[in-house]
Design a protein around this motif. Structure first.
Motif, short mmCIF file in Angstrom:
data_model
loop_
_atom_site.label_atom_id
_atom_site.label_comp_id
_atom_site.label_asym_id
_atom_site.label_seq_id
_atom_site.Cartn_x
_atom_site.Cartn_y
_atom_site.Cartn_z
N THR A 189 -24.12 48.38 18.83
CA THR A 189 -23.71 47.45 17.78
C THR A 189 -24.45 46.11 17.96
O THR A 189 -24.46 45.54 19.05
CB THR A 189 -22.20 47.20 17.82
OG1 THR A 189 -21.52 48.45 17.68
CG2 THR A 189 -21.76 46.26 16.72
N GLU B 116 -20.10 52.09 14.93
CA GLU B 116 -19.77 53.51 15.09
C GLU B 116 -18.31 53.65 15.46
O GLU B 116 -17.60 52.65 15.65
CB GLU B 116 -20.66 54.13 16.17
CG GLU B 116 -20.58 53.42 17.51
CD GLU B 116 -21.58 53.95 18.52
OE1 GLU B 116 -22.26 54.94 18.21
OE2 GLU B 116 -21.66 53.39 19.62
N HIS B 117 -17.83 54.88 15.55
CA HIS B 117 -16.41 55.11 15.87
C HIS B 117 -16.04 54.49 17.20
O HIS B 117 -14.89 54.05 17.40
CB HIS B 117 -16.11 56.62 15.88
CG HIS B 117 -16.15 57.26 14.54
ND1 HIS B 117 -15.28 56.93 13.52
CD2 HIS B 117 -16.97 58.22 14.02
CE1 HIS B 117 -15.54 57.65 12.45
NE2 HIS B 117 -16.58 58.45 12.72
N ALA B 118 -16.98 54.42 18.12
CA ALA B 118 -16.69 53.90 19.46
C ALA B 118 -16.62 52.38 19.49
O ALA B 118 -16.27 51.79 20.52
CB ALA B 118 -17.74 54.40 20.44
N THR B 119 -16.95 51.71 18.38
CA THR B 119 -16.95 50.25 18.36
C THR B 119 -15.52 49.75 18.25
O THR B 119 -14.91 49.81 17.18
CB THR B 119 -17.78 49.71 17.18
OG1 THR B 119 -19.09 50.28 17.23
CG2 THR B 119 -17.88 48.19 17.25
N ASP B 120 -14.98 49.29 19.37
CA ASP B 120 -13.63 48.71 19.36
C ASP B 120 -13.75 47.19 19.38
O ASP B 120 -14.84 46.62 19.27
CB ASP B 120 -12.80 49.22 20.54
CG ASP B 120 -13.45 48.94 21.89
OD1 ASP B 120 -14.42 48.15 21.95
OD2 ASP B 120 -12.99 49.53 22.91
#
Length: 478
Positions: A324, A350-354
């Motif tokens: 990111t 992405e989905h893993a971006t918290d």
């Protein structure tokens, strides 16, 4: 004792120091900005005098009979217009006023301005404001006898003399910055001559003495000198001791500044690097400026409904930059893009971006923008051997470790204290009063040094490459 007065946009600050440069007292007085139209930003010089009187009144409670000198620092680029009797003709047009953008672009198209001044002609600089006044307030322009910068109007009040110094004058677009003198050709291009300008001194030189009536008012002696002083960033450089080649500081405030001292003149206007005279003789300084540093973090904090300190507090060990990428151009950018229209972006989500990953991306984005400034300065031959961190963002250890690693230079964190423009102005007053040189502008005591994590050097290089690729893609869109 010595006094430093720093005329900011939102307030005037004064400090009183002794011979050992210990701060004995300080005081502030607020100022307001008038915005009568969109893009306009003005202040009344009478308000500056009232603020200076309030600050000196407060400092006088500590006794000023031993004061030997006063130094001045302040906001740069403002156009304070006086008639032949030194009466103010109109409110001062400030540094963040953008009304003269057409005139600035016109002057910048003349290669003489970049060649002699060493800088792009930005709308906030002083010269285009005079063209704007000539076109939109012609009767007012006909009455202009003298143009002063904001802090130099305070000097006129204090001493009765029209004087400017090199660092502030370099931000007008009228100074031959390499020669450290007004340029007759640049002045003529805006209908002015040397007769309209104050005489020039170095920041550590005597510019005059305090008028007896004012000295008596605050219990000072009759020979208190007023130093040339410095523009706000140059004075801050003197305050933190960044006055020798190789020394630099990074300011993590609302905006971000990478400030480096130089013993030579190495301009590169095309990169939007500011190349100005420093406040000491035979020295210059360069600045890379980004418009959103802590401002970017605070924007993101509002977006996710959290405090900025809580977000940075969640981050522990330094990690390689993730996929990111954040481009921190929320309101345009200065160095090296020089674009008022470019805007920020998140890419590589992405989905893993918290939340923590996005926080790291924001800090990385600002850091890589500062690295762009470093690269722009390096292209001119300016080197960074030491780097001090100041400003609110320097409270984040994670951010400082990130900067040290991304720039490949140790970051020094000063002990608690204010080493800004007012302190630098007081140091310049000490120099002017005693004949002391740059050796008196020492670096502050260092609380600790944050070393680069060399195991992440390659990862930082790769992260910066992704940042630049996203930057190029964004420029194509805008």
């Amino acid at each position: 004792m010595f006094i430093g007065l720093d005329l900011g946009t939102s307030g005037l600050k004064g400090v009183l120091i002794d011979e050992a440069q210990r701060v004995l007292a300080e005081a502030t007085a607020p100022l307001t900005v008038s915005r009568p139209q969109e893009g306009w930003s003005e202040q009344s010089p009478a308000d500056w005098i009232a603020a200076a009187e309030a600050v000196l009144d407060a400092l006088a409670a500590h006794g000023l009979s031993a004061v030997r000198g006063i130094g001045l620092s302040g906001q740069m680029h403002g156009a304070t217009l006086l008639d032949a009797k030194d009466e103010v003709l109109r409110p001062c047009i400030l540094w963040n006023d953008t009304r003269a953008h057409v005139e600035a672009a016109e002057l910048d198209r003349d290669p003489m301005f970049r060649r002699l001044s060493g800088n792009i002609v930005f709308p906030g600089f002083t010269a285009p404001k005079l063209l704007w006044v000539a076109r939109h307030e012609p009767r007012m322009r006909e009455r202009v006898a003298r143009v002063l910068l904001p802090k130099d109007y305070l000097r006129l009040w204090l001493t009765g003399d029209h004087v400017a110094e090199m660092s502030d004058a370099a931000g007008t677009s009228w100074l031959d910055t390499g020669a450290r003198d007004w340029s007759d050709d640049l002045l003529a291009a805006t209908g002015l001559s040397r007769a309209n300008m104050p005489r020039l001194v170095e920041g550590s030189e005597v510019s005059g003495t305090v008028r007896p009536v004012l000295a008596a008012r605050w219990g000072m002696g009759n020979s208190v000198v007023v130093a040339g002083g410095g523009g706000d960033n140059a004075a801050a450089g003197v305050g933190v001791g960044v006055v020798r080649a190789g020394e630099a500081f990074v300011s993590l405030g609302t905006s971000g500044v990478l400030f480096a001292a130089n013993d030579g003149y190495h301009p590169d206007p095309a990169s939007a690097v500011h190349t100005f005279c420093h406040a000491l003789p035979r020295t210059w300084h360069q600045m890379g400026v980004i418009l959103a540093a802590t401002d970017a973090l605070n924007w993101y904090a509002r977006l996710v409904g959290a405090e900025a300190s809580a977000l940075t507090g969640e981050l522990e060990s330094l990690r390689p930059p993730g996929k990111t990428v954040f481009l921190p151009y929320l309101g345009g950018e200065r160095t090296p893009l020089n674009s008022a229209s470019v805007r920020g972006a998140f890419t590589g989500l992405e989905h893993a971006t918290d939340r923590s990953a996005a926080t790291r991306a924001v800090l990385e984005g600002v850091t890589f923008a500062i690295r762009d400034c470093r690269d722009a300065l390096a292209a001119t031959g300016t080197r960074l051997e030491s780097l001090l961190a100041v400003g609110g963002g320097s409270r984040s250890d994670y951010w400082l470790r990130l900067i040290a690693t991304a720039l490949g230079v140790p970051v020094q964190l000063p002990v608690a204290g204010d080493f800004g423009g007012a302190f630098g102005a007081a140091r310049l007053a000490l120099m002017a009063s005693t004949g002391a040189g740059a050796e008196s502008a020492t670096l502050p005591a260092i609380a600790r040094v944050i070393e680069p994590d060399t195991t992440l050097t390659d990862a930082m290089d790769a992260g910066h490459a992704r940042f630049r690729a996203a930057q190029d893609a964004l420029k194509d869109l805008t």
